[in-house]
Design a protein around this motif. Structure first.
Motif, PDB file in Angstrom:
ATOM      1  N   VAL A  72      11.169 -25.217  -8.020  1.00 35.83           N
ATOM      2  CA  VAL A  72      10.222 -24.373  -8.759  1.00 35.83           C
ATOM      3  C   VAL A  72       9.270 -23.669  -7.798  1.00 35.83           C
ATOM      4  CG1 VAL A  72       8.287 -24.407 -10.377  1.00 35.83           C
ATOM      5  CG2 VAL A  72      10.361 -25.706 -10.886  1.00 35.83           C
ATOM      6  N   SER A  73       8.766 -24.391  -6.789  1.00 34.43           N
ATOM      7  CA  SER A  73       7.839 -23.784  -5.826  1.00 34.43           C
ATOM      8  C   SER A  73       8.511 -22.645  -5.066  1.00 34.43           C
ATOM      9  CB  SER A  73       7.334 -24.846  -4.851  1.00 34.43           C
ATOM     10  OG  SER A  73       6.649 -25.870  -5.528  1.00 34.43           O
ATOM     11  N   SER A  74       9.761 -22.842  -4.673  1.00 34.23           N
ATOM     12  CA  SER A  74      10.496 -21.783  -3.973  1.00 34.23           C
ATOM     13  C   SER A  74      10.751 -20.598  -4.897  1.00 34.23           C
ATOM     14  CB  SER A  74      11.817 -22.335  -3.430  1.00 34.23           C
ATOM     15  OG  SER A  74      11.599 -23.414  -2.541  1.00 34.23           O
ATOM     16  N   ALA A  75      11.014 -20.881  -6.178  1.00 40.10           N
ATOM     17  CA  ALA A  75      11.224 -19.807  -7.148  1.00 40.10           C
ATOM     18  C   ALA A  75       9.950 -18.997  -7.366  1.00 40.10           C
ATOM     19  CB  ALA A  75      11.708 -20.383  -8.478  1.00 40.10           C
ATOM     20  N   VAL A  76       8.783 -19.664  -7.294  1.00 40.56           N
ATOM     21  CA  VAL A  76       7.508 -18.939  -7.400  1.00 40.56           C
ATOM     22  C   VAL A  76       7.354 -17.971  -6.221  1.00 40.56           C
ATOM     23  CG1 VAL A  76       4.997 -19.202  -7.333  1.00 40.56           C
ATOM     24  CG2 VAL A  76       6.375 -20.729  -8.763  1.00 40.56           C
ATOM     25  N   LEU A  77       7.730 -18.420  -5.021  1.00 41.43           N
ATOM     26  CA  LEU A  77       7.710 -17.512  -3.867  1.00 41.43           C
ATOM     27  C   LEU A  77       8.621 -16.308  -4.099  1.00 41.43           C
ATOM     28  CD1 LEU A  77       7.802 -19.704  -0.618  1.00 41.43           C
ATOM     29  CD2 LEU A  77       6.045 -18.068  -1.286  1.00 41.43           C
ATOM     30  N   LEU A  78       9.820 -16.569  -4.614  1.00 42.67           N
ATOM     31  CA  LEU A  78      10.756 -15.481  -4.898  1.00 42.67           C
ATOM     32  C   LEU A  78      10.149 -14.503  -5.899  1.00 42.67           C
ATOM     33  CD1 LEU A  78      13.498 -14.097  -4.761  1.00 42.67           C
ATOM     34  CD2 LEU A  78      14.363 -15.782  -6.417  1.00 42.67           C
ATOM     35  N   ALA A  79       9.479 -15.032  -6.922  1.00 44.31           N
ATOM     36  CA  ALA A  79       8.834 -14.158  -7.910  1.00 44.31           C
ATOM     37  C   ALA A  79       7.757 -13.294  -7.257  1.00 44.31           C
ATOM     38  CB  ALA A  79       8.238 -15.001  -9.034  1.00 44.31           C
ATOM     39  N   GLY A  80       7.022 -13.864  -6.313  1.00 47.80           N
ATOM     40  CA  GLY A  80       5.996 -13.094  -5.622  1.00 47.80           C
ATOM     41  C   GLY A  80       6.574 -11.937  -4.825  1.00 47.80           C
ATOM     42  N   TYR A  81       7.682 -12.195  -4.109  1.00 48.36           N
ATOM     43  CA  TYR A  81       8.319 -11.123  -3.338  1.00 48.36           C
ATOM     44  C   TYR A  81       8.912 -10.049  -4.254  1.00 48.36           C
ATOM     45  CZ  TYR A  81       7.913 -14.210   0.712  1.00 48.36           C
ATOM     46  OH  TYR A  81       7.431 -15.015   1.715  1.00 48.36           O
ATOM     47  N   LEU A  82       9.535 -10.482  -5.353  1.00 47.47           N
ATOM     48  CA  LEU A  82      10.094  -9.513  -6.301  1.00 47.47           C
ATOM     49  C   LEU A  82       8.992  -8.649  -6.899  1.00 47.47           C
ATOM     50  CD1 LEU A  82      12.743 -11.752  -8.116  1.00 47.47           C
ATOM     51  CD2 LEU A  82      13.212  -9.822  -6.586  1.00 47.47           C
ATOM     52  N   GLY A  83       7.856  -9.270  -7.211  1.00 48.08           N
ATOM     53  CA  GLY A  83       6.743  -8.498  -7.739  1.00 48.08           C
ATOM     54  C   GLY A  83       6.198  -7.523  -6.719  1.00 48.08           C
ATOM     55  N   LEU A  84       6.117  -7.957  -5.468  1.00 50.63           N
ATOM     56  CA  LEU A  84       5.647  -7.078  -4.400  1.00 50.63           C
ATOM     57  C   LEU A  84       6.582  -5.888  -4.227  1.00 50.63           C
ATOM     58  CD1 LEU A  84       3.321  -7.044  -2.309  1.00 50.63           C
ATOM     59  CD2 LEU A  84       4.861  -8.217  -0.720  1.00 50.63           C
ATOM     60  N   LEU A  85       7.876  -6.132  -4.437  1.00 52.79           N
ATOM     61  CA  LEU A  85       8.868  -5.063  -4.322  1.00 52.79           C
ATOM     62  C   LEU A  85       8.753  -4.073  -5.478  1.00 52.79           C
ATOM     63  CD1 LEU A  85      11.421  -4.017  -2.800  1.00 52.79           C
ATOM     64  CD2 LEU A  85      12.777  -5.484  -4.319  1.00 52.79           C
ATOM     65  N   ALA A  86       8.551  -4.598  -6.695  1.00 53.68           N
ATOM     66  CA  ALA A  86       8.556  -3.751  -7.888  1.00 53.68           C
ATOM     67  C   ALA A  86       7.223  -3.052  -8.126  1.00 53.68           C
ATOM     68  CB  ALA A  86       8.930  -4.585  -9.116  1.00 53.68           C
ATOM     69  N   ALA A  87       6.109  -3.756  -7.860  1.00 53.34           N
ATOM     70  CA  ALA A  87       4.787  -3.192  -8.160  1.00 53.34           C
ATOM     71  C   ALA A  87       3.791  -3.575  -7.079  1.00 53.34           C
ATOM     72  CB  ALA A  87       4.319  -3.684  -9.527  1.00 53.34           C
ATOM     73  N   PRO A  88       3.897  -2.986  -5.895  1.00 56.13           N
ATOM     74  CA  PRO A  88       3.012  -3.362  -4.786  1.00 56.13           C
ATOM     75  C   PRO A  88       1.542  -3.083  -5.062  1.00 56.13           C
ATOM     76  CG  PRO A  88       4.264  -1.378  -4.249  1.00 56.13           C
ATOM     77  CD  PRO A  88       4.855  -1.933  -5.501  1.00 56.13           C
ATOM     78  N   GLY A  89       1.234  -2.245  -6.034  1.00 58.76           N
ATOM     79  CA  GLY A  89      -0.150  -1.959  -6.355  1.00 58.76           C
ATOM     80  C   GLY A  89      -0.883  -3.129  -6.992  1.00 58.76           C
ATOM     81  N   TRP A  90      -0.155  -4.095  -7.538  1.00 58.46           N
ATOM     82  CA  TRP A  90      -0.775  -5.282  -8.143  1.00 58.46           C
ATOM     83  C   TRP A  90      -1.025  -6.313  -7.040  1.00 58.46           C
ATOM     84  CZ3 TRP A  90       1.991  -6.372 -13.470  1.00 58.46           C
ATOM     85  CH2 TRP A  90       1.901  -5.220 -14.259  1.00 58.46           C
ATOM     86  N   ALA A  91      -1.785  -5.918  -6.063  1.00 60.48           N
ATOM     87  CA  ALA A  91      -1.913  -6.707  -4.840  1.00 60.48           C
ATOM     88  C   ALA A  91      -2.536  -8.077  -5.087  1.00 60.48           C
ATOM     89  CB  ALA A  91      -2.754  -5.933  -3.814  1.00 60.48           C
ATOM     90  N   LEU A  92      -3.579  -8.138  -5.904  1.00 57.31           N
ATOM     91  CA  LEU A  92      -4.252  -9.414  -6.139  1.00 57.31           C
ATOM     92  C   LEU A  92      -3.319 -10.413  -6.811  1.00 57.31           C
ATOM     93  CD1 LEU A  92      -6.775 -11.171  -6.107  1.00 57.31           C
ATOM     94  CD2 LEU A  92      -7.469 -10.097  -8.267  1.00 57.31           C
ATOM     95  N   LEU A  93      -2.560  -9.969  -7.791  1.00 55.89           N
ATOM     96  CA  LEU A  93      -1.639 -10.868  -8.487  1.00 55.89           C
ATOM     97  C   LEU A  93      -0.614 -11.451  -7.537  1.00 55.89           C
ATOM     98  CD1 LEU A  93      -0.439 -12.148 -11.024  1.00 55.89           C
ATOM     99  CD2 LEU A  93       0.832 -10.009 -11.405  1.00 55.89           C
ATOM    100  N   TRP A  94      -0.020 -10.612  -6.697  1.00 53.60           N
ATOM    101  CA  TRP A  94       1.035 -11.116  -5.815  1.00 53.60           C
ATOM    102  C   TRP A  94       0.456 -11.988  -4.705  1.00 53.60           C
ATOM    103  CZ3 TRP A  94       3.943 -10.569  -9.368  1.00 53.60           C
ATOM    104  CH2 TRP A  94       4.218  -9.375 -10.020  1.00 53.60           C
ATOM    105  N   SER A  95      -0.790 -11.750  -4.303  1.00 51.64           N
ATOM    106  CA  SER A  95      -1.438 -12.646  -3.343  1.00 51.64           C
ATOM    107  C   SER A  95      -1.583 -14.045  -3.933  1.00 51.64           C
ATOM    108  CB  SER A  95      -2.819 -12.097  -2.952  1.00 51.64           C
ATOM    109  OG  SER A  95      -2.715 -10.868  -2.281  1.00 51.64           O
ATOM    110  N   VAL A  96      -1.972 -14.117  -5.208  1.00 53.68           N
ATOM    111  CA  VAL A  96      -2.124 -15.411  -5.874  1.00 53.68           C
ATOM    112  C   VAL A  96      -0.775 -16.095  -6.046  1.00 53.68           C
ATOM    113  CG1 VAL A  96      -2.805 -16.542  -8.031  1.00 53.68           C
ATOM    114  CG2 VAL A  96      -4.251 -14.748  -7.043  1.00 53.68           C
ATOM    115  N   VAL A  97       0.234 -15.354  -6.497  1.00 53.61           N
ATOM    116  CA  VAL A  97       1.558 -15.946  -6.725  1.00 53.61           C
ATOM    117  C   VAL A  97       2.152 -16.467  -5.421  1.00 53.61           C
ATOM    118  CG1 VAL A  97       3.927 -15.466  -7.460  1.00 53.61           C
ATOM    119  CG2 VAL A  97       2.007 -14.577  -8.785  1.00 53.61           C
ATOM    120  N   LEU A  98       2.067 -15.673  -4.369  1.00 54.48           N
ATOM    121  CA  LEU A  98       2.599 -16.115  -3.077  1.00 54.48           C
ATOM    122  C   LEU A  98       1.823 -17.310  -2.542  1.00 54.48           C
ATOM    123  CD1 LEU A  98       3.256 -12.646  -1.384  1.00 54.48           C
ATOM    124  CD2 LEU A  98       4.982 -14.307  -2.115  1.00 54.48           C
TER     125      LEU A  98
END
Length: 423
Positions: free
Chosen positions: A290-316
């Protein structure tokens, strides 16, 4: 995390310090811990300025994160023998001197000073990474969990602060970014001074520690090594390049530095929560996956919507903090005795850090070739997906001795449950 390092220090050479001596020792350990990350994490937010002033390509700039990892990979397996020869206290004091010298050399605004100083910084930190858990295990055997959490928290918190203040400091202090990097010589000097009494009262060097073969024939050992390497690769790519990814998405340099602070602050908070959760789990497969999948979600989010910087910082940060604790815990939980733990640790840290060392350079090189961040982030998505797969294997079982011996009478298979804080 402490079990695999206990072989570095012989328990029969323990001397019980007095109350004031124990207090000084605790302060020394925590100040040492405060110096194990900020010299590395302060670089990422300043990387664009460093590149511009020194004329570095992104791939060459990525070496600023790769060189310390190479030092970790080369030096970590040597620390047990060096500690046996000189004593762990003297070796750690010498490592702090090397770290201080590296920061001083890197202060010079030149490419030679920047890279040579970074190598010395990596060498000093590598020794501290190995020795700190061992010294805690030796001198505070009933407080391992408490002090390990304390030093990990201090280490992560100071690293996060270093990321956040790097850009603002470079804008106000004389000298700019070299001074913002060089200012970390002050806590390094404090550690040298606080640790000096320990080096002077060091115990006689323990008997030589004979090397044990690495468990290269074990699939589980390779899974643990891959998990260690992939999570380290992700962390050092993030602390090196995430600020520039955010800046190219429209975030200011100062705000990008604080977003890296958020990533590390969340990772610290998560790393404090994970050990408690592990005590209730039969094994670590689910939490690692699950922890590794959360990292994957963070990278996918960074790829799809890099403008949501705060969210992806928290997820990663959520995924990265949990995976760091798991990678360290696997080194003891997957070993059936201390000897295997030491061999597994040497294998995972040396080979794992070699894998991680490629991350910042490849990430920067792909950015140069493609003139964008999509390709490098896709590679990180692939790495995180591989980590999800590896986690399913690394989260359960024990690694047998590489020499085929059976564990001794006092040894028993390592439990799949994480140790309690007092262990």
């Amino acid at each position: 995390m402490s079990k695999e390092r206990s072989v570095l220090v012989s328990p029969d050479e323990k001397r019980p310090p007095g109350r004031s001596g124990r207090a000084l020792l605790v302060w020394g350990l925590l100040v040492v811990a405060a110096n194990l990350r900020p010299s590395l994490t302060a670089v990422g937010p300043l990387l664009d300025r460093v590149q511009a002033d020194l004329g570095l390509t992104p791939a060459v700039a990525g070496l600023l994160s790769t060189l310390p990892l190479l030092a970790f990979a080369v030096i970590s397996p040597l620390v047990p023998r060096l500690a046996a020869r000189w004593g762990p206290e003297r070796l750690l004091w010498g490592a702090l001197m090397v770290l201080t010298l590296g920061i001083a050399i890197r202060w010079a605004p030149s490419a030679i000073g920047l890279f040579s100083g970074t190598v010395l910084i990596g060498a000093g930190i590598a020794v501290g990474n190995v020795l700190l858990p061992s010294l805690i295990k030796r001198d505070f055997p009933t407080r391992v969990g408490l002090l390990t959490s304390a030093y990990a928290t201090v280490m992560g918190a100071v690293a996060a602060v270093a990321s956040g203040v790097a850009v603002p400091m470079s804008q106000v202090v004389p000298g700019g970014w070299p001074t913002a990097l060089g200012c970390w010589i002050l806590p390094a000097l404090a550690a040298v001074v606080l640790w000096l009494p320990q080096s002077r009262t060091a115990r006689p060097a323990p008997r030589a520690i004979r090397g044990h073969r690495l468990p290269l024939g074990s699939a589980l050992a390779w899974a643990v090594t891959a998990f260690m390497g992939l999570q380290s690769l992700g962390f050092y790519v993030v602390v090196t390049w995430l600020p520039q990814v955010f800046q190219d998405a429209g975030v200011s340099a100062a705000a990008a530095g604080w977003l890296l602070f958020v990533f590390q602050a969340v990772a610290v908070a998560t790393s404090l929560a994970v050990p408690a959760a592990l005590r209730w789990a039969r094994d670590q497969r689910a939490v690692a996956t699950v922890s590794s999948a959360v990292l994957l979600a963070g990278y996918l989010g960074l790829l799809a919507a890099p403008g949501w910087a705060l969210l992806w910082s928290v997820v990663l940060g959520l995924g990265g903090g949990a995976c760091l604790v798991l990678a360290l815990a696997f080194l003891s939980l997957r070993a059936q005795d201390a000897t295997v733990a030491g061999a597994l640790s040497a294998m995972a840290q040396s080979i794992g850090y070699l894998l991680a060392a490629a991350g910042p350079v490849v990430f920067g090189l792909l950015h140069t070739i493609t003139d964008g961040w999509q390709a490098p982030i896709i590679v990180m998505c692939a790495a995180a997906a591989g980590q999800v797969i590896v986690a399913m294997v690394a989260g359960r079982g024990t690694v047998p001795p590489a020499d085929g011996r059976a564990p001794g009478r006092a040894s028993s298979p390592a439990p799949d449950r994480a140790p309690s804080p007092g262990q």
